[in-house]
Design an enzyme around this catalytic site. Structure first.
Site, PDB file in Angstrom:
ATOM      1  CE1 TYR A 230      -6.011   2.728  -3.642  1.00  0.00           C
ATOM      2  CE2 TYR A 230      -7.501   4.443  -4.414  1.00  0.00           C
ATOM      3  CZ  TYR A 230      -6.227   4.025  -4.096  1.00  0.00           C
ATOM      4  OH  TYR A 230      -5.165   4.900  -4.239  1.00  0.00           O
ATOM      5  CB  SER A 231      -9.705   3.765   0.577  1.00  0.00           C
ATOM      6  OG  SER A 231      -9.737   4.594   1.713  1.00  0.00           O
ATOM      7  CG  LEU A 232     -15.819   3.222   2.554  1.00  0.00           C
ATOM      8  CD1 LEU A 232     -15.893   2.637   3.955  1.00  0.00           C
ATOM      9  CD2 LEU A 232     -16.677   4.479   2.435  1.00  0.00           C
ATOM     10  N   GLY A 234     -12.447  -1.350   0.829  1.00  0.00           N
ATOM     11  CA  GLY A 234     -12.054  -2.556   1.536  1.00  0.00           C
ATOM     12  C   GLY A 234     -13.173  -3.116   2.392  1.00  0.00           C
ATOM     13  CG  ASP A 253      -4.797  -1.482  -1.414  1.00  0.00           C
ATOM     14  OD1 ASP A 253      -4.172  -1.359  -0.350  1.00  0.00           O
ATOM     15  OD2 ASP A 253      -4.466  -0.912  -2.463  1.00  0.00           O
TER      16      ASP A 253
END
Length: 400
Positions: A230-232, A234, A253
């Site tokens: 999720y976010s970083l 990723g 994501d």
């Protein structure tokens, strides 16, 4: 997407809080009323008003619990947890020693755990062995049958928390028969706040112990363990998957190829050059000036200094240089789903770079503005994103 504020950071974070309404993390009226009391760009008012809303929701939850009203208590406490996380978001002057920041983070954790004990499916607190300590986590179970089920390991990002995992992934997963193992790693959630452990680029050193732990749980099917970033996360999960090959699938994501470049593209070239050359006095002075003009940059650099254990913004930016998939992405072997966001505020263009570098079986899905899924991590489009994610994962696991 402009949402209630002109300030891009305030707009995004308000959308983030409101977006979790689909799984009980917010009430639209509460979000609208809270945002209306916050002047544009006023971080003190942001904390004050979101905390007030969180405390009202917590009071409702506790009163409902005392009266034996389980559903009402759970719903209110989930909202309180999300609102406390939101209230604390910009408190970044010295979060390691800030009593208010610690209090709000603690309340977010406590109200979530109180809600978790009232859920219809089991939520088990776990401690995952990691080096000479443990990482806190939750094992969200689709049922209490003990039947081994496909499981997704949730890795959060630069500022997300363990509790946010329920709204961002776990609620949708358990509704589809998946378990989720979520945790706070170094630099994240309770681990940075309570243990002081900062981020590390070699995330395989984190994920391999998490997979080891997952394999000790009889509820988890060892052949169907997937990893979600999720976010970083990723970047972190992609890096880990290049070295940890017991994964059935990987979901990013969003995709993030080079975290350092994501910072450089926000700077004038001369500033990036000063930072690279170690001219920190001049670089930090320019960064300080830029931070007065941008809520997004101000928050990101302050959060980075804290979670990376840096002495200054310039040092933090230099430390991000190791966070790249260059020479690594082609080592990922499992099928990989890369999400992209058309209007990504932070990582524009990075998902496409990841997708191009992958040599495994892969798919790219881009969230667009017309469908409301164009923001970073598809904030505000949770249901659509999880539908796409689990349709792909169902097909991928069935194919194996």
């Amino acid at each position: 997407m402009k949402f209630l504020f002109d300030d891009e950071s305030f707009a995004y974070e308000t959308l983030r809080a409101a977006g979790f309404a689909c799984y009980g993390g917010a009430e639209l009226g509460e979000v609208l009323a809270t945002a209306a009391r916050i002047p544009e760009g006023d971080e003190d008012a942001w904390l004050r008003e979101w905390e007030a809303t969180a405390r009202r929701a917590q009071a409702i939850g506790e009163a409902s619990a005392s009266a034996g009203r389980r559903v009402s208590a759970r719903e209110a406490l989930l909202r309180a947890s999300n609102y406390y996380r939101t209230a604390e978001f910009y408190r970044r002057d010295d979060p390691a020693h800030d009593p208010k920041a610690r209090e709000l983070s603690r309340l977010s954790r406590e109200t979530f755990w109180a809600a978790a004990q009232l859920m219809d499916t089991p939520v088990l607190p776990v401690e995952i062995p990691y080096e000479d300590t443990t990482l806190p986590g939750y094992l969200y179970l689709a049922d209490d049958s003990g039947t081994p089920r496909p499981t997704v390991i949730f890795t959060s990002g630069f500022d997300s928390t363990l509790e946010e995992s329920y709204f961002a992934l776990a609620a949708g997963a358990i509704a589809r028969g998946y378990h989720v193992l979520a945790f706070d790693g170094p630099g994240q959630g309770a681990v940075i706040r309570e243990q002081g452990l900062t981020f590390r680029h070699d995330w395989e050193a984190v994920i391999t112990p998490v997979v080891d732990f997952a394999l000790t749980r009889p509820e988890i099917d060892p052949a169907r363990i997937s990893l979600f970033g999720y976010s970083l996360g990723g970047y972190l999960t992609a890096r880990a998957a290049a070295f940890e090959h017991r994964l059935a699938a990987l979901i990013l994501d969003d995709g993030l190829f080079d975290y350092h470049y994501a910072h450089e593209r926000m700077m004038p070239p001369f500033l990036a050059e000063w930072i690279a050359r170690g001219r920190d006095a001049e670089a930090n002075a320019v960064a300080a000036l830029m931070m007065t003009q941008s809520t997004t940059l101000r928050w990101a650099l302050r959060n980075g200094v804290w979670t990376f254990g840096a002495a200054s913004p310039a040092e933090y930016v230099r430390m991000t240089a190791d966070y790249t998939l260059a020479g690594i992405a082609d080592k990922i072997q499992c099928p990989t789903l890369v999400f992209d966001a058309e209007n990504d505020l932070f990582f524009q263009g990075e998902a496409a770079r990841v997708y191009e570098a992958l040599t495994c079986k892969k798919e790219l899905i881009t969230g667009t503005e017309p469908e409301g899924a164009g923001e970073h991590c598809h904030t505000g489009a949770v249901l659509l994103t999880l539908q796409r994610l689990f349709d792909w994962l169902d097909a991928t696991l069935a194919g194996q």
